[in-house]
Design an enzyme around this catalytic site. Structure first.
Site, PDB file in Angstrom:
ATOM      1  N   HIS A  45      73.860  27.863  36.800  1.00 27.34           N
ATOM      2  CA  HIS A  45      75.185  27.616  37.380  1.00 27.34           C
ATOM      3  C   HIS A  45      75.380  26.125  37.679  1.00 27.34           C
ATOM      4  O   HIS A  45      76.157  25.753  38.534  1.00 27.34           O
ATOM      5  CB  HIS A  45      75.423  28.469  38.633  1.00 27.34           C
ATOM      6  CG  HIS A  45      75.656  29.917  38.307  1.00 27.34           C
ATOM      7  ND1 HIS A  45      76.903  30.499  38.316  1.00 27.34           N
ATOM      8  CD2 HIS A  45      74.801  30.897  37.938  1.00 27.34           C
ATOM      9  CE1 HIS A  45      76.791  31.785  37.977  1.00 27.34           C
ATOM     10  NE2 HIS A  45      75.533  32.048  37.737  1.00 27.34           N
ATOM     11  N   GLY A 133      74.342  41.219  25.696  1.00 24.82           N
ATOM     12  CA  GLY A 133      74.641  41.366  27.108  1.00 24.82           C
ATOM     13  C   GLY A 133      73.432  41.283  28.013  1.00 24.82           C
ATOM     14  O   GLY A 133      73.473  41.718  29.155  1.00 24.82           O
ATOM     15  N   SER A 138      73.739  36.217  23.092  1.00 27.16           N
ATOM     16  CA  SER A 138      74.118  36.745  21.774  1.00 27.16           C
ATOM     17  C   SER A 138      75.528  36.286  21.423  1.00 27.16           C
ATOM     18  O   SER A 138      75.852  36.098  20.249  1.00 27.16           O
ATOM     19  CB  SER A 138      74.046  38.273  21.761  1.00 27.16           C
ATOM     20  OG  SER A 138      75.079  38.853  22.529  1.00 27.16           O
ATOM     21  N   SER A 139      76.377  36.091  22.429  1.00 23.69           N
ATOM     22  CA  SER A 139      77.755  35.672  22.143  1.00 23.69           C
ATOM     23  C   SER A 139      77.782  34.271  21.542  1.00 23.69           C
ATOM     24  O   SER A 139      78.440  34.039  20.520  1.00 23.69           O
ATOM     25  CB  SER A 139      78.626  35.742  23.402  1.00 23.69           C
ATOM     26  OG  SER A 139      78.125  34.908  24.418  1.00 23.69           O
ATOM     27  N   ASP A 183      75.430  27.469  26.926  1.00 20.74           N
ATOM     28  CA  ASP A 183      75.015  28.437  25.906  1.00 20.74           C
ATOM     29  C   ASP A 183      75.247  27.900  24.499  1.00 20.74           C
ATOM     30  O   ASP A 183      74.367  27.953  23.639  1.00 20.74           O
ATOM     31  CB  ASP A 183      75.772  29.758  26.068  1.00 20.74           C
ATOM     32  CG  ASP A 183      75.425  30.458  27.370  1.00 20.74           C
ATOM     33  OD1 ASP A 183      74.526  29.965  28.086  1.00 20.74           O
ATOM     34  OD2 ASP A 183      76.057  31.488  27.671  1.00 20.74           O
ATOM     35  N   TYR A 235      81.121  35.794  38.775  1.00 15.94           N
ATOM     36  CA  TYR A 235      80.970  34.485  38.121  1.00 15.94           C
ATOM     37  C   TYR A 235      82.171  33.605  38.479  1.00 15.94           C
ATOM     38  O   TYR A 235      82.019  32.446  38.889  1.00 15.94           O
ATOM     39  CB  TYR A 235      80.865  34.680  36.611  1.00 15.94           C
ATOM     40  CG  TYR A 235      80.587  33.419  35.824  1.00 15.94           C
ATOM     41  CD1 TYR A 235      79.295  33.034  35.507  1.00 15.94           C
ATOM     42  CD2 TYR A 235      81.641  32.601  35.389  1.00 15.94           C
ATOM     43  CE1 TYR A 235      79.043  31.880  34.778  1.00 15.94           C
ATOM     44  CE2 TYR A 235      81.402  31.448  34.661  1.00 15.94           C
ATOM     45  CZ  TYR A 235      80.104  31.095  34.356  1.00 15.94           C
ATOM     46  OH  TYR A 235      79.869  29.943  33.637  1.00 15.94           O
TER      47      TYR A 235
HETATM   48  P1  ADP Z   1      75.193  37.687  26.046  1.00 17.16           P
HETATM   49  O1  ADP Z   1      75.816  36.484  25.453  1.00 17.16           O
HETATM   50  O2  ADP Z   1      74.390  37.410  27.266  1.00 17.16           O
HETATM   51  O3  ADP Z   1      74.421  38.499  25.070  1.00 17.16           O
HETATM   52  P2  ADP Z   1      77.958  38.402  26.377  1.00 17.16           P
HETATM   53  O4  ADP Z   1      78.642  39.473  27.153  1.00 17.16           O
HETATM   54  O5  ADP Z   1      78.350  37.011  26.629  1.00 17.16           O
HETATM   55  O6  ADP Z   1      76.388  38.632  26.556  1.00 17.16           O
HETATM   56  O7  ADP Z   1      78.193  38.660  24.831  1.00 17.16           O
HETATM   57  C1  ADP Z   1      77.933  39.925  24.265  1.00 17.16           C
HETATM   58  C2  ADP Z   1      79.079  40.306  23.355  1.00 17.16           C
HETATM   59  O8  ADP Z   1      79.081  39.468  22.179  1.00 17.16           O
HETATM   60  C3  ADP Z   1      78.950  41.713  22.811  1.00 17.16           C
HETATM   61  O9  ADP Z   1      79.459  42.674  23.711  1.00 17.16           O
HETATM   62  C4  ADP Z   1      79.762  41.618  21.524  1.00 17.16           C
HETATM   63  O10 ADP Z   1      81.154  41.713  21.814  1.00 17.16           O
HETATM   64  C5  ADP Z   1      79.483  40.201  21.045  1.00 17.16           C
HETATM   65  N1  ADP Z   1      78.370  40.184  20.072  1.00 17.16           N
HETATM   66  C6  ADP Z   1      77.224  39.493  20.181  1.00 17.16           C
HETATM   67  N2  ADP Z   1      76.423  39.693  19.103  1.00 17.16           N
HETATM   68  C7  ADP Z   1      77.074  40.536  18.303  1.00 17.16           C
HETATM   69  C8  ADP Z   1      76.784  41.161  17.049  1.00 17.16           C
HETATM   70  N3  ADP Z   1      75.622  40.945  16.422  1.00 17.16           N
HETATM   71  N4  ADP Z   1      77.703  41.986  16.505  1.00 17.16           N
HETATM   72  C9  ADP Z   1      78.872  42.220  17.152  1.00 17.16           C
HETATM   73  N5  ADP Z   1      79.207  41.669  18.329  1.00 17.16           N
HETATM   74  C10 ADP Z   1      78.324  40.851  18.906  1.00 17.16           C
HETATM   75 MG    MG Z   2      77.257  35.249  26.374  1.00 17.21          MG
END
Ligand code: ADP
Ligand code: MG
Length: 386
Positions: A45, A133, A138-139, A183, A235
């Site tokens: 943060h 998530g 992953s986003s 990120d 957040y």
């Molecule tokens: P984090 O970034 O911590 O994993 P977030 O909530 O910021 O969590 O992002 C997760 C979201 O990103 C998922 O719910 C989806 O909408 C999208 N996402 C990430 N990777 C993929 C993937 N491989 N295929 C489809 N959507 C994805």
């Molecule tokens: Mg994210």
């Protein structure tokens, strides 16, 4: 979506992306582009307070297989969904028109177009080993891989140092998630074997060697699998509190409060909750700088107490941890971890622990046992090292 990888997701992630492309579109992709997930060693943060962070790239990756298609049309498939997402220039023109996971891809197209780029139409297939998530970004990995694909397919001029802001814009303005710059910077700019020392105000970076093997150490990353509780609202509330504090203190951002001036600053704030928020951010920035100092001096083993102090600050002052996370940290420390902390934005997500290399398994087992004792669903070890 679940944090577990899809049942079908076995095999190499790059092969899966290519296979997904062939199955979906009946032809071979023109190429594949990847971006890793990330964990943050320390500095939580602090990014939206113009401060310092220290993430590293994971070996887990998101891979995008793609090929151009005529016109301004984009078709996107993910191995996590049976239904492809399709959109054209009209739908992408307005944030909010493409929703769900497709918004992360549409957001990148949108942000590129907003920045004046001619984005090629494309077919895209996504595969990923980054859990969704879980706070491992992953986003951002998805945004970065899609961005790299579109830049290459279109021959666009967008150097790596300009990509994080653009991907962040996709997530902030299109998806609607108010994340800081960490990120996207991490997944685009981290180098293997290094942590990325990022100044979130200037975006200056330094790649600091982080050779755990040479030190006989490992970083254990444990997915707490705690359900995210009110994460968006909490957040936003933390962000608003920090902005309010900066304005009350008459500084552009909390990064401008030096740790030496912290007591004076706290004395000027009469709200106890705001004081705790400020104390976290100001001391956390200093912990990042102290960690960097130790790493530059090759003293990796000594960063443990800073990691643990960061956790205590997130737990008591910033109040962003949850019982599963605190349990994992306490169990890791009791089992001999040199330091342990939650990593990521909080209210769930992952814990990282710095351990002697030969202690990774016993520490992971101790965390699992503590979970079982508390009746929590079993945690998952995501990876043993960066
Ligand atoms: P984090 O970034 O911590 O994993 P977030 O909530 O910021 O969590 O992002 C997760 C979201 O990103 C998922 O719910 C989806 O909408 C999208 N996402 C990430 N990777 C993929 C993937 N491989 N295929 C489809 N959507 C994805
Ligand atoms: Mg994210």
């Amino acid at each position: 979506m679940s944090t577990a990888p899809p049942a079908a997701a076995s095999g190499d992630v790059a092969d899966r992306a290519a296979a997904g492309f062939r199955a979906g579109y009946g032809e071979a992709p023109a190429g594949r582009w990847a971006a890793p997930g990330r964990a943050n060693l320390i500095g939580e943060h602090t990014d939206y307070n113009d401060g310092f962070v220290l993430p590293f790239a994971l070996t887990l990756r998101t891979v995008v297989a793609a090929a151009p298609q005529p016109g301004e049309r984009w078709t996107v498939r993910s191995e996590l969904s049976d239904t492809p997402v399709e959109f054209g220039a009209a739908e992408v023109g307005e944030p909010g028109r493409v929703t769900g996971w497709g918004a992360y891809v549409a957001g990148v197209v949108w942000a590129l177009r907003e920045a004046g780029h001619r984005v090629p139409g494309a077919r895209i297939a996504i595969a990923s080993d980054v859990p969704l998530g879980s706070g491992l970004s992953s986003s951002a990995a998805l945004e970065a891989a899609v961005l790299a694909a579109l830049v290459d397919l279109g021959g666009l001029d967008l150097p790596a140092e300009k990509r994080p802001r653009l991907a962040q814009r996709a997530e902030n303005a299109y998806v609607g998630a108010p994340t800081g710059i960490m990120d996207q910077s991490a997944v685009i700019r981290c180098r293997p074997g290094h942590v990325l020392f990022l100044d979130c105000r200037t975006e200056a970076v330094e790649h600091i060697p982080f050779d755990l093997d040479a030190a006989g150490l490992a970083v254990l990353v444990v997915d707490s699998r705690a359900p995210h509780r009110h994460v968006d609202g909490e957040y936003a509330a933390r962000r608003a509190a920090c902005e309010r504090a900066a304005s009350l203190l008459g500084v552009p951002a909390l990064r401008d409060v030096a740790v030496a001036d912290l007591d004076g600053a706290l004395a000027r704030l009469d709200d106890e909750e705001i004081r705790r928020r400020v104390r976290h951010v100001v001391t956390e920035d200093q912990r990042v700088l102290d960690t960097v100092g130790l790493l530059r001096a090759g003293r990796i083993r000594e960063i443990g107490p800073l990691l643990t102090a960061s956790h205590v600050s997130m737990r008591d002052d910033f109040e962003i941890t949850v019982p599963e996370i605190d349990t994992a940290v306490e169990a890791a420390l009791a089992a001999g971890a040199l330091g342990a902390r939650m990593t990521g934005g909080g209210f769930g997500g992952c814990v990282l622990a710095l351990v002697e290399a030969d202690q990774a398994d016993p520490v992971a087992r101790a965390v699992a046992q503590a979970y079982a004792d508390r009746g929590f669903p079993a945690p998952r070890t995501v990876l043993p090292a960066p």
